[in-house]
Design a protein around this motif. Structure first.
Motif, mmCIF file in Angstrom:
data_model
loop_
_atom_site.group_PDB
_atom_site.id
_atom_site.type_symbol
_atom_site.label_atom_id
_atom_site.label_comp_id
_atom_site.label_asym_id
_atom_site.label_seq_id
_atom_site.Cartn_x
_atom_site.Cartn_y
_atom_site.Cartn_z
ATOM 1 N N ASN A 300 2.547 6.107 6.394
ATOM 2 C CA ASN A 300 1.936 4.882 6.927
ATOM 3 C C ASN A 300 0.631 4.546 6.206
ATOM 4 O O ASN A 300 0.474 3.465 5.641
ATOM 5 N N GLY A 301 -0.335 5.465 6.228
ATOM 6 C CA GLY A 301 -1.682 5.153 5.773
ATOM 7 C C GLY A 301 -1.788 4.881 4.291
ATOM 8 O O GLY A 301 -2.439 3.915 3.866
ATOM 9 N N VAL A 302 -1.173 5.718 3.455
ATOM 10 C CA VAL A 302 -1.283 5.530 2.009
ATOM 11 C C VAL A 302 -0.434 4.327 1.578
ATOM 12 O O VAL A 302 -0.773 3.645 0.603
ATOM 13 N N SER A 303 0.617 4.036 2.319
ATOM 14 C CA SER A 303 1.390 2.815 2.037
ATOM 15 C C SER A 303 0.556 1.573 2.305
ATOM 16 O O SER A 303 0.664 0.572 1.579
ATOM 17 N N LEU A 304 -0.277 1.607 3.353
ATOM 18 C CA LEU A 304 -1.204 0.503 3.603
ATOM 19 C C LEU A 304 -2.182 0.346 2.441
ATOM 20 O O LEU A 304 -2.491 -0.781 2.018
ATOM 21 N N MET A 305 -2.668 1.460 1.911
ATOM 22 C CA MET A 305 -3.593 1.405 0.790
ATOM 23 C C MET A 305 -2.915 0.834 -0.457
ATOM 24 O O MET A 305 -3.507 0.025 -1.187
ATOM 25 N N PHE A 306 -1.674 1.242 -0.702
ATOM 26 C CA PHE A 306 -0.948 0.735 -1.870
ATOM 27 C C PHE A 306 -0.713 -0.768 -1.748
ATOM 28 O O PHE A 306 -0.865 -1.508 -2.730
ATOM 29 N N ALA A 307 -0.331 -1.220 -0.556
ATOM 30 C CA ALA A 307 -0.095 -2.649 -0.348
ATOM 31 C C ALA A 307 -1.365 -3.446 -0.604
ATOM 32 O O ALA A 307 -1.338 -4.516 -1.238
ATOM 33 N N ASP A 308 -2.492 -2.943 -0.129
ATOM 34 C CA ASP A 308 -3.765 -3.623 -0.345
ATOM 35 C C ASP A 308 -4.120 -3.637 -1.830
ATOM 36 O O ASP A 308 -4.575 -4.655 -2.358
ATOM 37 N N PHE A 309 -3.899 -2.518 -2.500
ATOM 38 C CA PHE A 309 -4.179 -2.420 -3.936
ATOM 39 C C PHE A 309 -3.348 -3.435 -4.721
ATOM 40 O O PHE A 309 -3.880 -4.195 -5.545
ATOM 41 N N MET A 310 -2.040 -3.471 -4.464
ATOM 42 C CA MET A 310 -1.160 -4.367 -5.211
ATOM 43 C C MET A 310 -1.501 -5.830 -4.942
ATOM 44 O O MET A 310 -1.557 -6.657 -5.865
ATOM 45 N N GLY A 311 -1.750 -6.151 -3.674
ATOM 46 C CA GLY A 311 -2.092 -7.534 -3.341
ATOM 47 C C GLY A 311 -3.417 -7.951 -3.951
ATOM 48 O O GLY A 311 -3.568 -9.081 -4.440
ATOM 49 N N HIS A 312 -4.377 -7.038 -3.945
ATOM 50 C CA HIS A 312 -5.706 -7.368 -4.458
ATOM 51 C C HIS A 312 -5.682 -7.592 -5.965
ATOM 52 O O HIS A 312 -6.279 -8.562 -6.464
ATOM 53 N N VAL A 313 -5.010 -6.699 -6.713
ATOM 54 C CA VAL A 313 -4.997 -6.859 -8.169
ATOM 55 C C VAL A 313 -4.216 -8.113 -8.579
ATOM 56 O O VAL A 313 -4.425 -8.633 -9.679
ATOM 57 N N GLN A 314 -3.352 -8.606 -7.689
ATOM 58 C CA GLN A 314 -2.634 -9.840 -7.975
ATOM 59 C C GLN A 314 -3.374 -11.074 -7.460
ATOM 60 O O GLN A 314 -2.875 -12.196 -7.566
ATOM 61 N N GLY A 315 -4.558 -10.864 -6.896
ATOM 62 C CA GLY A 315 -5.382 -11.978 -6.440
ATOM 63 C C GLY A 315 -4.930 -12.628 -5.156
ATOM 64 O O GLY A 315 -5.309 -13.772 -4.875
ATOM 65 N N LYS A 316 -4.162 -11.908 -4.352
ATOM 66 C CA LYS A 316 -3.695 -12.491 -3.089
ATOM 67 C C LYS A 316 -4.781 -12.399 -2.033
ATOM 68 O O LYS A 316 -5.598 -11.471 -2.045
ATOM 69 N N PRO A 317 -4.838 -13.369 -1.119
ATOM 70 C CA PRO A 317 -5.893 -13.380 -0.098
ATOM 71 C C PRO A 317 -5.904 -12.108 0.740
ATOM 72 O O PRO A 317 -4.884 -11.405 0.866
ATOM 73 N N HIS A 318 -7.058 -11.852 1.354
ATOM 74 C CA HIS A 318 -7.277 -10.637 2.139
ATOM 75 C C HIS A 318 -6.197 -10.424 3.194
ATOM 76 O O HIS A 318 -5.739 -9.296 3.400
#
Length: 418
Positions: A300-318
């Motif tokens: 659960n937790g590290v998957s949340l971190m990965f999702a945030d990482f991928m979305g952020h580097v692609q410039g997707k909103p918070h």
């Protein structure tokens, strides 16, 4: 969202919160064995290191939580303000770490279940455990995840505390272990015990679990700090119990146990021979609970971190769905943790991959402590929530301690290659 004409609810004060989740996720079988081995070698001499480890993790997790609540940003958003180098480190790390950890987590849980129910082997039980973890966290429902993990924590705690109580510890000797001292040749054991109390990368997941819990603004700062302190108090008592088992059961009798997850099975066998099969079985249930709680916590937790990482580097909103629980990147990483590593349960562990895992993993705790020092002393955080002098001193101590442990882990990883 709360309507404008309705006052917001007060923070829900609960001793079972994200702090217990992050602490329990971080305490796996390998940490228990490191503590038990320390007890078997040095008795109670390293008890103070358990206390020191709890304090260090409280400081680190509080820093991650304080940043998230004070700014509304995730920890990766904070790291990214320090430069692109953080992404160049974190991206490869989380991918390699996930593959190797997925195999290790399933193998550890499979070993515990095989010891309890030997009609299936370690690979089969490990695969079933990984698939069960996938099913439990797939929806991203934090409430379900927290309830399951809480049940695992209760099993862990009961099993280890009963095992410690069965050894009839000498409380006077226990208390002597609170005086800081390092026996000859014990420095690495000290660092392993202190560093193994309550997790590594999962410490950084704390802010994400705060968000999932609904604690998302500075008004939750007090409850976050209580949650964090109580969680590591419980974890500290749990780890102290493992040290007592090592000191009373193994140190006094000169009994050696194996390393890694196999050491937990060896320890259950010694408990069974000394106190009866019921305690051996209960201990193995606790071993399973420790392994499975770490598995689902990471799923659960590290998957949340990965999702945030991928979305952020692609410039997707918070708040883009791709950066949240249940989104496509969250689920993709759960699959990455579960399916590809299954091959390692049958084929063994590739040396170069293990080396990369060891190198990147050894650097994470110094990375986290240094970046928290950097972020929490600058205008990236409102002035009232920046570090105080004592926090800075403790973070510097954390950095030095984890840097020393990293050097030893790097040396060990390179030796595996040759």
């Amino acid at each position: 969202m709360t309507p404008p004409n309705r006052p917001q609810a007060e923070p829900r004060w609960s001793l079972v919160g994200p702090g217990l989740v992050v602490a329990a996720t971080g305490v796996g079988a390998a940490d228990l064995i490191a503590t038990t081995v320390a007890g078997s070698k040095y008795g109670y001499a390293l008890l103070w290191a358990v206390v020191a480890g709890c304090i260090m993790k409280i400081v680190l997790v509080e820093g991650a939580g304080r940043y998230s609540l004070a700014t509304g940003n995730t920890i990766f958003e904070g790291w990214s303000t320090l430069g692109k180098w953080t992404s160049w480190y974190f991206g490869p790390y989380i991918v390699i770490w996930g593959f190797v950890y997925g195999a290790a987590a399933m193998a550890g849980t499979g070993l515990a279940l095989t010891s309890l129910m030997p009609f299936l082997g370690v690979p089969a039980w490990g695969i079933l455990s990984g698939l069960l973890g996938l099913a439990l966290v797939w929806s991203g429902r934090y409430d379900l995840f927290e309830r399951v993990l809480t049940a695992m924590v209760i099993l862990m705690f009961i099993a280890m505390v009963l095992a410690a109580a069965a050894t009839l510890p000498n409380l006077g000797e226990v208390l002597t272990g609170l005086a800081p001292m390092i026996p000859d040749g014990a420095m690495i054991n000290v660092l392993s015990v202190a560093g193994g109390v309550g997790g590594t990368i999962t410490l950084a997941a704390y802010g994400y679990w705060l968000r999932e819990k609904g604690w998302d603004s500075p008004r939750f700062m007090s409850v976050m700090r209580i949650d964090n302190a109580v969680a590591y108090l419980v974890t500290g008592l749990f780890v102290v119990a493992t040290l007592i088992v090592g000191a009373e059961l193994l140190y006094s009798a000169g009994i050696a146990i194996g390393g890694g997850d196999q050491g937990m099975v060896d320890l259950s066998r010694v408990l069974g021979e000394r106190y009866g099969p019921w305690l051996s079985k209960l201990f193995l249930i606790g071993f399973f609970a420790a392994s499975f709680s770490s598995l689902i916590g990471v799923w659960n937790g590290v998957s949340l971190m990965f999702a945030d990482f991928m979305g952020h580097v692609q410039g997707k909103p918070h708040a883009h769905p791709d950066r949240l629980a249940g989104g496509r990147y969250y689920r993709a990483y759960i699959v990455w943790l579960t399916i590809p590593p299954m091959a390692m349960l049958f084929l063994g562990q590739p040396v170069l991959l293990i080396l990369a895992y060891g190198v990147l993993g050894a650097l994470f705790m110094p990375f986290m402590s240094v970046t928290l020092l950097w972020i929490l002393n600058t205008d990236r955080v409102p002035a009232e929530w920046r570090n105080k002098p004592l926090t800075n001193i403790l973070l510097v101590i954390c950095t030095l301690a984890f840097a020393a442990l990293a050097v030893d882990q790097l040396r060990s990883s390179i030796m595996r290659l040759f």
